[in-house]
Design a protein around this motif. Structure first.
Motif, short mmCIF file in Angstrom:
data_model
loop_
_atom_site.label_atom_id
_atom_site.label_comp_id
_atom_site.label_asym_id
_atom_site.label_seq_id
_atom_site.Cartn_x
_atom_site.Cartn_y
_atom_site.Cartn_z
N GLU A 51 0.83 -1.20 0.00
CA GLU A 51 0.00 0.00 0.00
C GLU A 51 0.87 1.26 0.00
O GLU A 51 1.91 1.31 0.66
CB GLU A 51 -0.92 0.04 1.24
CG GLU A 51 -1.95 -1.06 1.27
CD GLU A 51 -1.35 -2.41 1.70
OE1 GLU A 51 -0.41 -2.41 2.54
OE2 GLU A 51 -1.80 -3.43 1.18
N VAL A 52 0.40 2.25 -0.71
CA VAL A 52 1.09 3.53 -0.74
C VAL A 52 0.87 4.20 0.61
O VAL A 52 -0.27 4.27 1.09
CB VAL A 52 0.54 4.43 -1.87
CG1 VAL A 52 1.23 5.78 -1.88
CG2 VAL A 52 0.68 3.73 -3.21
N GLN A 56 1.56 10.05 1.36
CA GLN A 56 2.07 10.25 0.01
C GLN A 56 1.01 10.03 -1.06
O GLN A 56 1.21 10.41 -2.20
CB GLN A 56 3.22 9.26 -0.26
CG GLN A 56 4.40 9.43 0.65
CD GLN A 56 5.22 10.65 0.31
OE1 GLN A 56 5.25 11.09 -0.83
NE2 GLN A 56 5.85 11.23 1.30
N ALA A 57 -0.10 9.42 -0.72
CA ALA A 57 -1.05 8.92 -1.71
C ALA A 57 -1.61 10.00 -2.64
O ALA A 57 -1.98 9.69 -3.77
CB ALA A 57 -2.19 8.18 -1.03
N TYR A 61 1.01 10.41 -6.98
CA TYR A 61 1.20 8.96 -7.07
C TYR A 61 1.00 8.50 -8.51
O TYR A 61 0.05 8.87 -9.17
CB TYR A 61 0.23 8.21 -6.15
CG TYR A 61 0.30 6.72 -6.34
CD1 TYR A 61 1.40 6.00 -5.88
CD2 TYR A 61 -0.71 6.04 -7.00
CE1 TYR A 61 1.49 4.63 -6.07
CE2 TYR A 61 -0.64 4.66 -7.20
CZ TYR A 61 0.46 3.97 -6.74
OH TYR A 61 0.56 2.62 -6.95
N SER A 64 3.01 1.55 -8.37
CA SER A 64 3.86 0.80 -7.46
C SER A 64 4.39 -0.43 -8.17
O SER A 64 3.69 -1.04 -8.99
CB SER A 64 3.08 0.38 -6.22
OG SER A 64 2.67 1.51 -5.48
N HIS A 80 7.27 2.65 -4.77
CA HIS A 80 6.12 3.48 -5.13
C HIS A 80 6.66 4.71 -5.86
O HIS A 80 7.55 5.40 -5.35
CB HIS A 80 5.35 3.89 -3.88
CG HIS A 80 4.97 2.73 -3.02
ND1 HIS A 80 3.96 1.86 -3.36
CD2 HIS A 80 5.49 2.27 -1.85
CE1 HIS A 80 3.85 0.93 -2.42
NE2 HIS A 80 4.78 1.15 -1.50
N PHE A 82 6.23 8.39 -7.77
CA PHE A 82 5.44 9.62 -7.80
C PHE A 82 5.97 10.48 -8.94
O PHE A 82 7.18 10.63 -9.09
CB PHE A 82 5.57 10.35 -6.46
CG PHE A 82 5.10 9.51 -5.32
CD1 PHE A 82 3.80 9.60 -4.88
CD2 PHE A 82 5.95 8.59 -4.72
CE1 PHE A 82 3.35 8.79 -3.84
CE2 PHE A 82 5.51 7.77 -3.69
CZ PHE A 82 4.21 7.87 -3.24
#
Length: 154
Positions: A51-52, A56-57, A61, A64, A80, A82
């Motif tokens: 999971e992010v 940060q989500a 984003y 991943s 992950h 970005f």
């Protein structure tokens, strides 16, 4: 091709005059690659969780990747990514570039929106990937003093 950030292949800046050289070299190459264009600044975040992280989500984003698929979940590694799109202008990511030069941030890529040219800065220099060998050779020749003297080019 690989460019070094400081003369004599010195890895880390020790004073403001050396930081000026580091940022000048980064920005000179970035200007040659991306002047007048939009770029993606891609930054990685490495975790052991799929999971992010919630903090940060929402900040650019992209995706991943499962990097290490170990049978033991405690040893799985995810990257992950970005991506922030921005118009390139000299100096616009100097704070990030300085953090990279100090090895506080790693794995950043700056690329055109078609991902044909990639600038990968790191502590000590930058790797540059270009669309053609002719373009590579022209850039190499313009900045021959910034290349490694080592036979491997590293």
């Amino acid at each position: 091709m690989r460019f070094h950030s400081l003369p004599e292949s010195k890895r880390y800046a020790e004073d403001e005059s050396e930081y000026t050289v580091v940022l000048e070299r980064y920005n000179t190459v970035l200007d040659e690659l991306f002047a007048g264009a939009d770029v993606y600044v891609i930054t990685p975040l490495w975790t052991t969780e799929a999971e992010v992280p919630s903090r940060q989500a929402v900040t650019g984003y992209w995706q991943s990747l499962l990097v290490e698929d170990d049978p033991d979940p405690d040893f799985r590694t995810y990257c992950h990514l970005f991506a922030a799109r921005r118009p390139w202008r000299r100096g616009c990511i100097d704070e990030l570039l300085r953090d990279i030069a100090d090895d506080n941030v790693a794995g950043v890529l700056i690329t055109d929106t078609r991902m044909q040219r990639i600038h990968h800065p790191y502590d000590g220099g930058a790797d540059v990937f270009l669309a053609t060998s002719e373009e590579r050779d022209r850039m190499r020749d313009r900045h021959a003093d910034w290349l490694s003297r080592h036979p491997s080019g590293l």
